[in-house]
Scaffold this motif. Sequence first.
Motif, PDB file in Angstrom:
ATOM      1  N   LEU A 308      29.998  37.161  40.182  1.00 53.54           N
ATOM      2  CA  LEU A 308      29.965  38.197  39.143  1.00 53.54           C
ATOM      3  C   LEU A 308      30.677  37.757  37.872  1.00 53.54           C
ATOM      4  N   ARG A 309      31.154  36.517  37.837  1.00 54.25           N
ATOM      5  CA  ARG A 309      31.895  36.068  36.655  1.00 54.25           C
ATOM      6  C   ARG A 309      30.953  35.534  35.600  1.00 54.25           C
ATOM      7  N   SER A 310      31.242  35.927  34.369  1.00 52.07           N
ATOM      8  CA  SER A 310      30.486  35.420  33.233  1.00 52.07           C
ATOM      9  C   SER A 310      30.906  33.998  32.896  1.00 52.07           C
ATOM     10  N   ASN A 311      29.965  33.238  32.350  1.00 51.20           N
ATOM     11  CA  ASN A 311      30.272  31.899  31.852  1.00 51.20           C
ATOM     12  C   ASN A 311      30.795  31.926  30.422  1.00 51.20           C
ATOM     13  N   ALA A 312      30.868  33.117  29.815  1.00 47.43           N
ATOM     14  CA  ALA A 312      31.168  33.216  28.390  1.00 47.43           C
ATOM     15  C   ALA A 312      32.576  33.721  28.093  1.00 47.43           C
ATOM     16  N   VAL A 313      33.129  34.505  29.017  1.00 43.78           N
ATOM     17  CA  VAL A 313      34.400  35.183  28.752  1.00 43.78           C
ATOM     18  C   VAL A 313      35.106  35.413  30.083  1.00 43.78           C
ATOM     19  N   THR A 314      36.437  35.307  30.065  1.00 42.77           N
ATOM     20  CA  THR A 314      37.234  35.576  31.276  1.00 42.77           C
ATOM     21  C   THR A 314      38.320  36.578  30.931  1.00 42.77           C
ATOM     22  N   SER A 315      38.292  37.707  31.626  1.00 47.21           N
ATOM     23  CA  SER A 315      39.254  38.781  31.414  1.00 47.21           C
ATOM     24  C   SER A 315      40.385  38.625  32.431  1.00 47.21           C
ATOM     25  N   LEU A 316      41.617  38.710  31.943  1.00 50.35           N
ATOM     26  CA  LEU A 316      42.781  38.396  32.772  1.00 50.35           C
ATOM     27  C   LEU A 316      43.833  39.490  32.691  1.00 50.35           C
ATOM     28  N   HIS A 317      44.636  39.572  33.780  1.00 54.22           N
ATOM     29  CA  HIS A 317      45.799  40.453  33.782  1.00 54.22           C
ATOM     30  C   HIS A 317      47.005  39.603  34.122  1.00 54.22           C
ATOM     31  N   ILE A 318      48.087  39.783  33.382  1.00 54.51           N
ATOM     32  CA  ILE A 318      49.261  38.968  33.651  1.00 54.51           C
ATOM     33  C   ILE A 318      50.542  39.807  33.686  1.00 54.51           C
ATOM     34  N   GLY A 319      50.339  41.128  33.555  1.00 56.99           N
ATOM     35  CA  GLY A 319      51.441  42.046  33.828  1.00 56.99           C
ATOM     36  C   GLY A 319      52.455  42.186  32.713  1.00 56.99           C
ATOM     37  N   GLY A 320      53.211  43.268  32.775  1.00 48.76           N
ATOM     38  CA  GLY A 320      54.280  43.530  31.807  1.00 48.76           C
ATOM     39  C   GLY A 320      53.747  43.430  30.384  1.00 48.76           C
ATOM     40  N   ASP A 321      54.525  42.785  29.510  1.00 51.42           N
ATOM     41  CA  ASP A 321      54.027  42.524  28.162  1.00 51.42           C
ATOM     42  C   ASP A 321      53.721  41.031  28.000  1.00 51.42           C
ATOM     43  N   ASN A 322      53.452  40.389  29.131  1.00 52.47           N
ATOM     44  CA  ASN A 322      53.262  38.938  29.122  1.00 52.47           C
ATOM     45  C   ASN A 322      52.056  38.498  28.308  1.00 52.47           C
ATOM     46  N   ALA A 323      51.002  39.308  28.299  1.00 55.12           N
ATOM     47  CA  ALA A 323      49.801  38.895  27.570  1.00 55.12           C
ATOM     48  C   ALA A 323      50.080  38.861  26.067  1.00 55.12           C
ATOM     49  N   THR A 324      50.728  39.891  25.572  1.00 55.26           N
ATOM     50  CA  THR A 324      51.031  39.947  24.138  1.00 55.26           C
ATOM     51  C   THR A 324      51.999  38.822  23.755  1.00 55.26           C
ATOM     52  N   ARG A 325      52.998  38.595  24.613  1.00 54.56           N
ATOM     53  CA  ARG A 325      53.946  37.510  24.327  1.00 54.56           C
ATOM     54  C   ARG A 325      53.242  36.162  24.336  1.00 54.56           C
ATOM     55  N   LEU A 326      52.380  35.954  25.312  1.00 54.62           N
ATOM     56  CA  LEU A 326      51.681  34.670  25.429  1.00 54.62           C
ATOM     57  C   LEU A 326      50.751  34.449  24.236  1.00 54.62           C
ATOM     58  N   ARG A 327      49.991  35.486  23.867  1.00 51.96           N
ATOM     59  CA  ARG A 327      49.078  35.341  22.724  1.00 51.96           C
ATOM     60  C   ARG A 327      49.862  35.012  21.465  1.00 51.96           C
ATOM     61  N   GLY A 328      50.964  35.723  21.272  1.00 51.84           N
ATOM     62  CA  GLY A 328      51.767  35.495  20.071  1.00 51.84           C
ATOM     63  C   GLY A 328      52.360  34.091  20.053  1.00 51.84           C
ATOM     64  N   TRP A 329      52.882  33.671  21.199  1.00 47.86           N
ATOM     65  CA  TRP A 329      53.522  32.347  21.267  1.00 47.86           C
ATOM     66  C   TRP A 329      52.500  31.250  20.997  1.00 47.86           C
ATOM     67  N   LEU A 330      51.326  31.378  21.602  1.00 44.01           N
ATOM     68  CA  LEU A 330      50.316  30.319  21.471  1.00 44.01           C
ATOM     69  C   LEU A 330      49.804  30.222  20.038  1.00 44.01           C
TER      70      LEU A 330
END
Length: 417
Positions: A308-330
């Motif tokens: 059921l996974r798309s070849n175009a996009v991957t949706s992820l969960h990483i908990g807490g505010d980790n996604a926002t921190r990771l996006r900002g850091w990168l």
Amino acid sequence: MTADISLAAGRGYLAIPGPSVIPDAVLQAMHRPSPNIYAGELIDLTATLVPDLRRVARTVHNVAIYISNGHGAWEAALMNTLQPGDKVLVPASGRFALGWGEMAEALGIDVEILDYGTGKPWDMDQVASRLAADRAHQIKAVLAVHVDTSSSIRNDVAAMRACLDATGHPALLMADCIASLGCDRFEMDDWGVDVMVSACQKGLMVPAGMSFVFFSPKAAEARARLPRISRYWDWSPRANPEEFYQYFGGTAPTHHLYGLRAALDLIHGEGIEQVWARHHRLAQAIWAACEVWGSDGPLRMNVQDVALRSNAVTSLHIGGDNATRLRGWLEQNLGLTLGIGLGMAPPNSPEWHGYLRFGHMGHVNGQMIMGLLGGVDTGLKALGIAHGSGAVEAAAQVLAGVRGEQAPDQPATSCCG
Ligand SMILES: *Cc1c(COP(=O)(O)O)cnc(C)c1O
């Protein structure tokens, strides 16, 4: 290296699920003065786009070209087939299916949602019994989002056709391939799709601003039965671009047409089957890395079932505010931009900061995906977010072909019960 040195200078990488990375060939094709719109090169070029768009969609039928984003194509598809009071069925595996349904509702269409949340595909047995119960054939269309870009679930459009056929239901099958076209296998004619909407800024690699509505003869008949239609959204003249842009429709999207020409040359130069295969192999490398990260930390792919996974996009969960921190850091430190989570939690709620997405559609290759994964691995370390080690190694094994295939690029089509 100390933590306060930014490594973001250099060519940035926008790894969000649209707009996607624009190839240099597309940018260069668009970097020109405005052409004569009445005669000559632009008119000739536009005529060549239609057959090449059909080849991407795997259809021999019509394509109308609009100056709009995907939302415009959504509205165009509805305006050309339905009128207020008509009923549509919307099986939903994410935010985009709900969005198309909301647009229909705003046009006075009676919308029935079968909501499977953000973690499950369409339940074909349930769809079949709903269609079978509609003996009066009040449902005029099924709005089917192929890849829902919020959840990254890829639903089985061919199974939806099988379901309509098995129940003898005449509703139009309308597919949203805005995320999937040019990434995940899609066969408009073989799968019996009546209307397909797409836009240029994802798998088609052109800056946002142009969209497409493909339609079958059966859909054209539905259009012909409507008592009136918006002059702007009418697909009939737009399916003949030479006629349309010269006499009826206002100014052509001049530079987008040049950009699209270059993008279609890239796609057909590589071959659409090969384009799908490339996306699939790159996606497998991403999934392999995510599995390793998640083996010893909070990162999880939203879609567990590989089929059921798309070849175009991957949706992820990483908990807490980790996604926002990771996006900002990168973005700040490596020049790598990841997608926000969409439709998984209320925008800007505390939970929202735990979701993110990787876009891997269009102009992406092995070294870019290794850069994406190496970048994320670096960010996890820099921020002290727990993760299994060896993710980049696992991805390298997939791309090197020394690690087994994980999933077919298309689920075996199942008929409904
Ligand atoms: C991106 C997307 C849309 C919306 O397209 P816009 O160009 O942003 O209007 C709709 N459906 C799907 C599946 C998409 O991925």
